[in-house]
Write an enzyme that holds these catalytic residues in place. Sequence first.
Site, short mmCIF file in Angstrom:
data_model
loop_
_atom_site.label_atom_id
_atom_site.label_comp_id
_atom_site.label_asym_id
_atom_site.label_seq_id
_atom_site.Cartn_x
_atom_site.Cartn_y
_atom_site.Cartn_z
CG HIS A 9 -0.54 0.31 2.56
ND1 HIS A 9 -0.16 -0.73 3.45
CD2 HIS A 9 -0.06 1.41 3.17
CE1 HIS A 9 0.40 -0.27 4.40
NE2 HIS A 9 0.35 0.92 4.45
CG ASP B 63 0.13 -4.13 2.41
OD1 ASP B 63 0.02 -3.74 1.20
OD2 ASP B 63 -0.05 -3.40 3.49
CB SER C 167 3.12 1.71 6.07
OG SER C 167 1.76 1.74 6.98
#
Lengths: 423, 45
Positions: free
Chosen positions: A108, A138, A211
């Site tokens: 992402h 992911d 992230s």
Amino acid sequence: MRPEIIVLALILRAGVSTADAHGLPDFTALVRSNAAGVVNISTTREEEPSAALPPNLDIPKLPEDNPLNDLLRRFFGDRQGEREPFRAESLGSGFIVSSDGYVITNRHVVEDADEIVVRLSDRRELLAKEVGHDTHSDIALLKIKADNLPVLKLGSSRALKQGEWVLAIGSPFGFDHSVTAGIVSAKGRSLPSENYVPFIQTDVAINPGNSGGPLFNLAGEVVGINSQIFSQTGGFMGLSFAIPIEVAMDVVQQLKTDGFVSRGWLGVYIQAVTRELAESFNMEIPTGALVTMLLPGSPALAGDLRVGDIILKFNGRKVPGSAALPPMVGRTSAGQRVELVILRNGKRITRRLRVGALPGEPSEVSIRTRTVAPDVSNLVLGFELRPLIKAGRRGQGTPGLRAVKVMDSPARDAACAGATGRG
Amino acid sequence: MINNEAVAAVARFRSIMAALPAGRFASLLVRREQGPDFLALKIPD
């Protein structure tokens, strides 16, 4: 009086010396040795303006002093329908896994990016190419053109214990190489967005921009990839989730060798076994994954699994809950023969089957029921029931009844089923 | 499906329900728009 005070003082001193002996962990050496392997990732992409009016429409002509004018200009500007595309930027983290420039991050972070820039700890900024990505986990694998890069050592998330210290390095809100620490709150967490990842839950402060960054154990080994937070505000609330490093590296290896990720597939829909359901199935404790549906042509159907079976073991490994099954199946190679221990009608039985390959998203087959004027109706435990005239069947269906009304009753109390996932 | 027994008719549903032990939970498979779910239904005393 005095002896009592002395005894108390000794106990307090003993307490202090225990704390001294164990102490709080010192992360400084860990950070010094590993921060260089952590990178900042920034992306840009062209975005089409979404709020522009179509060319043939115009905003209504209102008097200049009308307060609605401000609102309309805010959303559509002065040149409605002619807004230019704009460049959107995002930030994330990543880490280097090979000295020749392979970098891991979250999918992402780099999704739909036109340009990916990796900034190293020595402030060099390098354009990165996406080698591949896997939406289910992911994970994205990037490559930068560089040599002799500092590589992080990988550890084992399996060896992680609940309560163990862990540390994150990343770029929250763009503040690169920020260090935060916490403990492992839980393991094997299932999140709705990624069924195939048994997440490590921590209380390490993770915020937007973290992230894709590494989660370290106290030995300085990467045990996870900080990926998601649970938040009601958008900011950190003490619930962070990391992808186990084994899951990530399995994906990375497949992306390197095949360019895509293959997962095992049983073709069952499952749900959690609650305490109440366990009682109804004559189980002493709630465990396993309850099969609610079998997909047509699935390995599960071919292997004689049935709706109502509870999968207790998958290829020798216990299935403690429904969330544990998808990662186990997903990590099994397509074509591999596996043994399932199942509870069926109160008896443990074994079934052997060949795991299939997870297709793209399962085709959506909606259930459509059509009823005609009822010739029978009934009221049992608060249900009003009618025969099911025709049902579009999802997988191996069974004939049934349609509940047309549920009154205050045991039936209404029961309407609290567990979450359903794919296996 | 009630306690893993398929139910094809209301009459069968009634007979199965009548035979369920009071005070215990029975599993009930229902199909909803989002897919099938097992519910645990407490049989009243």
